[in-house]
Design a protein around this motif. Structure first.
Motif, PDB file in Angstrom:
ATOM      1  N   VAL A  75      11.623  -5.146   9.312  1.00 27.68           N
ATOM      2  CA  VAL A  75      12.144  -4.198   8.327  1.00 27.68           C
ATOM      3  C   VAL A  75      11.970  -4.743   6.911  1.00 27.68           C
ATOM      4  O   VAL A  75      11.477  -4.051   6.012  1.00 27.68           O
ATOM      5  N   ILE A  76      12.368  -6.007   6.709  1.00 29.00           N
ATOM      6  CA  ILE A  76      12.350  -6.580   5.361  1.00 29.00           C
ATOM      7  C   ILE A  76      10.918  -6.818   4.877  1.00 29.00           C
ATOM      8  O   ILE A  76      10.531  -6.380   3.781  1.00 29.00           O
ATOM      9  N   LEU A  77      10.128  -7.499   5.696  1.00 26.50           N
ATOM     10  CA  LEU A  77       8.766  -7.820   5.272  1.00 26.50           C
ATOM     11  C   LEU A  77       7.904  -6.561   5.189  1.00 26.50           C
ATOM     12  O   LEU A  77       7.158  -6.371   4.222  1.00 26.50           O
ATOM     13  N   GLY A  78       8.010  -5.700   6.201  1.00 29.05           N
ATOM     14  CA  GLY A  78       7.226  -4.473   6.194  1.00 29.05           C
ATOM     15  C   GLY A  78       7.645  -3.529   5.088  1.00 29.05           C
ATOM     16  O   GLY A  78       6.811  -2.918   4.419  1.00 29.05           O
ATOM     17  N   GLY A  79       8.972  -3.402   4.900  1.00 31.29           N
ATOM     18  CA  GLY A  79       9.472  -2.512   3.858  1.00 31.29           C
ATOM     19  C   GLY A  79       9.033  -2.939   2.471  1.00 31.29           C
ATOM     20  O   GLY A  79       8.633  -2.114   1.642  1.00 31.29           O
ATOM     21  N   ARG A  80       9.065  -4.252   2.227  1.00 31.66           N
ATOM     22  CA  ARG A  80       8.659  -4.745   0.907  1.00 31.66           C
ATOM     23  C   ARG A  80       7.154  -4.628   0.716  1.00 31.66           C
ATOM     24  O   ARG A  80       6.671  -4.202  -0.341  1.00 31.66           O
ATOM     25  N   LEU A  81       6.397  -5.032   1.741  1.00 29.23           N
ATOM     26  CA  LEU A  81       4.946  -4.961   1.639  1.00 29.23           C
ATOM     27  C   LEU A  81       4.482  -3.511   1.491  1.00 29.23           C
ATOM     28  O   LEU A  81       3.545  -3.222   0.724  1.00 29.23           O
ATOM     29  N   GLY A  82       5.138  -2.590   2.198  1.00 32.80           N
ATOM     30  CA  GLY A  82       4.791  -1.176   2.060  1.00 32.80           C
ATOM     31  C   GLY A  82       5.030  -0.667   0.658  1.00 32.80           C
ATOM     32  O   GLY A  82       4.221   0.090   0.105  1.00 32.80           O
ATOM     33  N   PHE A  83       6.141  -1.096   0.041  1.00 31.78           N
ATOM     34  CA  PHE A  83       6.437  -0.683  -1.330  1.00 31.78           C
ATOM     35  C   PHE A  83       5.382  -1.226  -2.285  1.00 31.78           C
ATOM     36  O   PHE A  83       4.910  -0.521  -3.186  1.00 31.78           O
ATOM     37  N   VAL A  84       5.005  -2.480  -2.079  1.00 29.76           N
ATOM     38  CA  VAL A  84       3.996  -3.106  -2.948  1.00 29.76           C
ATOM     39  C   VAL A  84       2.655  -2.384  -2.824  1.00 29.76           C
ATOM     40  O   VAL A  84       2.003  -2.080  -3.838  1.00 29.76           O
ATOM     41  N   PHE A  86       1.877   0.718  -1.237  1.00 26.42           N
ATOM     42  CA  PHE A  86       1.839   2.181  -1.309  1.00 26.42           C
ATOM     43  C   PHE A  86       2.325   2.729  -2.650  1.00 26.42           C
ATOM     44  O   PHE A  86       1.836   3.766  -3.111  1.00 26.42           O
ATOM     45  N   TYR A  87       3.286   2.069  -3.273  1.00 27.34           N
ATOM     46  CA  TYR A  87       3.953   2.680  -4.411  1.00 27.34           C
ATOM     47  C   TYR A  87       3.635   2.030  -5.765  1.00 27.34           C
ATOM     48  O   TYR A  87       3.531   2.725  -6.768  1.00 27.34           O
ATOM     49  N   ARG A  88       3.484   0.691  -5.817  1.00 28.67           N
ATOM     50  CA  ARG A  88       3.247   0.057  -7.119  1.00 28.67           C
ATOM     51  C   ARG A  88       2.208  -1.064  -7.033  1.00 28.67           C
ATOM     52  O   ARG A  88       2.465  -2.197  -7.470  1.00 28.67           O
ATOM     53  N   PRO A  89       1.049  -0.778  -6.462  1.00 27.55           N
ATOM     54  CA  PRO A  89       0.051  -1.853  -6.317  1.00 27.55           C
ATOM     55  C   PRO A  89      -0.419  -2.423  -7.654  1.00 27.55           C
ATOM     56  O   PRO A  89      -0.614  -3.636  -7.769  1.00 27.55           O
ATOM     57  N   ASP A  90      -0.607  -1.567  -8.651  1.00 29.65           N
ATOM     58  CA  ASP A  90      -1.073  -2.050  -9.955  1.00 29.65           C
ATOM     59  C   ASP A  90      -0.066  -3.005 -10.594  1.00 29.65           C
ATOM     60  O   ASP A  90      -0.439  -4.042 -11.156  1.00 29.65           O
ATOM     61  N   HIS A  91       1.204  -2.646 -10.505  1.00 34.10           N
ATOM     62  CA  HIS A  91       2.245  -3.484 -11.112  1.00 34.10           C
ATOM     63  C   HIS A  91       2.289  -4.853 -10.462  1.00 34.10           C
ATOM     64  O   HIS A  91       2.346  -5.885 -11.159  1.00 34.10           O
ATOM     65  N   PHE A  92       2.258  -4.889  -9.134  1.00 34.71           N
ATOM     66  CA  PHE A  92       2.381  -6.175  -8.448  1.00 34.71           C
ATOM     67  C   PHE A  92       1.093  -6.978  -8.498  1.00 34.71           C
ATOM     68  O   PHE A  92       1.129  -8.209  -8.384  1.00 34.71           O
ATOM     69  N   LEU A  93      -0.032  -6.306  -8.663  1.00 34.22           N
ATOM     70  CA  LEU A  93      -1.278  -7.037  -8.859  1.00 34.22           C
ATOM     71  C   LEU A  93      -1.234  -7.799 -10.180  1.00 34.22           C
ATOM     72  O   LEU A  93      -1.730  -8.928 -10.283  1.00 34.22           O
ATOM     73  N   ALA A  94      -0.610  -7.162 -11.175  1.00 33.38           N
ATOM     74  CA  ALA A  94      -0.475  -7.819 -12.480  1.00 33.38           C
ATOM     75  C   ALA A  94       0.689  -8.803 -12.513  1.00 33.38           C
ATOM     76  O   ALA A  94       0.707  -9.717 -13.348  1.00 33.38           O
ATOM     77  N   ASN A  95       1.662  -8.615 -11.601  1.00 36.46           N
ATOM     78  CA  ASN A  95       2.843  -9.483 -11.578  1.00 36.46           C
ATOM     79  C   ASN A  95       3.115  -9.946 -10.146  1.00 36.46           C
ATOM     80  O   ASN A  95       4.137  -9.579  -9.546  1.00 36.46           O
ATOM     81  N   PRO A  96       2.245 -10.739  -9.569  1.00 39.15           N
ATOM     82  CA  PRO A  96       2.397 -11.136  -8.168  1.00 39.15           C
ATOM     83  C   PRO A  96       3.675 -11.926  -7.897  1.00 39.15           C
ATOM     84  O   PRO A  96       4.179 -11.927  -6.771  1.00 39.15           O
ATOM     85  N   GLY A  97       4.211 -12.577  -8.917  1.00 46.30           N
ATOM     86  CA  GLY A  97       5.434 -13.341  -8.725  1.00 46.30           C
ATOM     87  C   GLY A  97       6.631 -12.482  -8.391  1.00 46.30           C
ATOM     88  O   GLY A  97       7.641 -12.981  -7.882  1.00 46.30           O
ATOM     89  N   GLU A  98       6.549 -11.163  -8.652  1.00 44.67           N
ATOM     90  CA  GLU A  98       7.673 -10.272  -8.379  1.00 44.67           C
ATOM     91  C   GLU A  98       7.654  -9.703  -6.962  1.00 44.67           C
ATOM     92  O   GLU A  98       8.594  -9.009  -6.573  1.00 44.67           O
ATOM     93  N   ILE A  99       6.613  -9.989  -6.209  1.00 39.62           N
ATOM     94  CA  ILE A  99       6.526  -9.430  -4.860  1.00 39.62           C
ATOM     95  C   ILE A  99       7.717  -9.851  -4.010  1.00 39.62           C
ATOM     96  O   ILE A  99       8.261  -9.055  -3.230  1.00 39.62           O
ATOM     97  N   LEU A 100       8.153 -11.088  -4.162  1.00 43.94           N
ATOM     98  CA  LEU A 100       9.267 -11.592  -3.358  1.00 43.94           C
ATOM     99  C   LEU A 100      10.628 -11.355  -4.009  1.00 43.94           C
ATOM    100  O   LEU A 100      11.646 -11.766  -3.446  1.00 43.94           O
TER     101      LEU A 100
END
Length: 272
Positions: A75-84, A86-100
């Motif tokens: 739930v936790i890993l899948g839910g977070r990875l799905g958000f990264v 499906f919903y905000r790939p550009d943001h997290f690509l520019a800010n990978p430190g925020e993925i966790l």
């Protein structure tokens, strides 16, 4: 024209200002959203143990307890990875430190669903348990967590609906001055309560658990249809908007969920 006229024409329900923090112990803040996750997992564990004797495969209470740990990670890993993704790939690509940075929010149900499905597959193989039987038990318990999670979304005043003139519409603190659909409660009712009752009736009244994959398929199909319906009333995420005219990411992601669910139902009925 309608949104501009709403405040002057219609009575507005007040949003119940419930503190998102359920308990504060010094610097430690325990939020309702976290309690919804914990409560959903614990109640799901208890419910799966109650249903297990009705299913073939001789799944033990100990195995279910061990699986809940895997499901939690899914739930936790899948839910977070799905958000990264499906919903905000550009943001997290520019800010990978925020993925966790889970404390900043951002989870995807469809990602969490994929994570739990992966947990079911891996745990089943490791313990020699039929995949669809464990999937059925998990599917029957999943609406409990969905219900609690959507109630927590409502308490947080997030994931609110579109502007509405419905008599039960309300003004959300982060949604501007206009009344909106309480779409979190729609999801709690459809994806949570209604789907739970439907699966309970199937599992207890028609011995559906003896047809591996049936409850799993009903859950996937029911969730997908409910999500597509509620998305018609839910405000699209501000950072994503509509993917196609009038079509949201939640609706697009729900289509393959429905197709897999229908395939599982058909497979279970053929094997009966």
């Amino acid at each position: 024209m309608l949104p501009a006229m709403l405040p002057a024409m219609l009575p507005v329900l007040s949003f119940p200002a419930i503190d998102p923090v359920a308990l504060q112990i010094g610097p430690l803040a325990i939020r309702w959203y976290a309690l919804a996750y914990v409560g959903g997992l614990l109640l799901g564990w208890w419910y799966m143990r109650r249903l297990a004797p009705r299913a073939p495969g001789d799944i033990t209470a100990e195995q279910i307890g061990d699986f809940v740990v895997w499901a939690t990670l899914g739930v936790i890993l899948g839910g977070r990875l799905g958000f990264v993704l499906f919903y905000r790939p550009d943001h997290f690509l520019a800010n990978p430190g925020e993925i966790l940075a889970l404390w900043k929010g951002g989870m995807s149900f469809h990602g969490g669903l994929a994570g739990v499905a992966a947990a079911v597959i891996l745990f089943s193989r490791r313990r020699g348990i039929p995949f669809l039987i464990l999937g059925d038990l998990t599917a029957c318990a999943a609406p409990i967590g969905l219900f609690l999670g959507r109630i927590a979304n409502f308490i947080n005043g997030e994931l609110f609906g579109r502007v509405s003139d419905a008599p039960w519409a309300m003004v959300f603190p982060a949604g501007g001055p206009l009344p909106r659909h309480p779409s979190q409660l729609y999801e709690a009712a459809l994806e949570g309560a209604l789907l739970f009752v439907l699966l309970l009736a199937l599992a207890r009244g028609t011995a559906a658990l003896t047809r591996p994959g049936l409850c799993f398929g009903v859950f996937l199909t029911g969730y997908g249809l409910a999500r597509i319906l509620v998305e018609l009333f839910r405000e699209p995420d501000a950072y994503l908007g509509f993917i196609l005219p009038g079509i949201t990411m939640g609706q697009i992601l729900s289509l393959p969920v429905i197709l897999v669910g229908l395939w599982l139902i058909r497979r279970a009925e053929r094997a009966a």
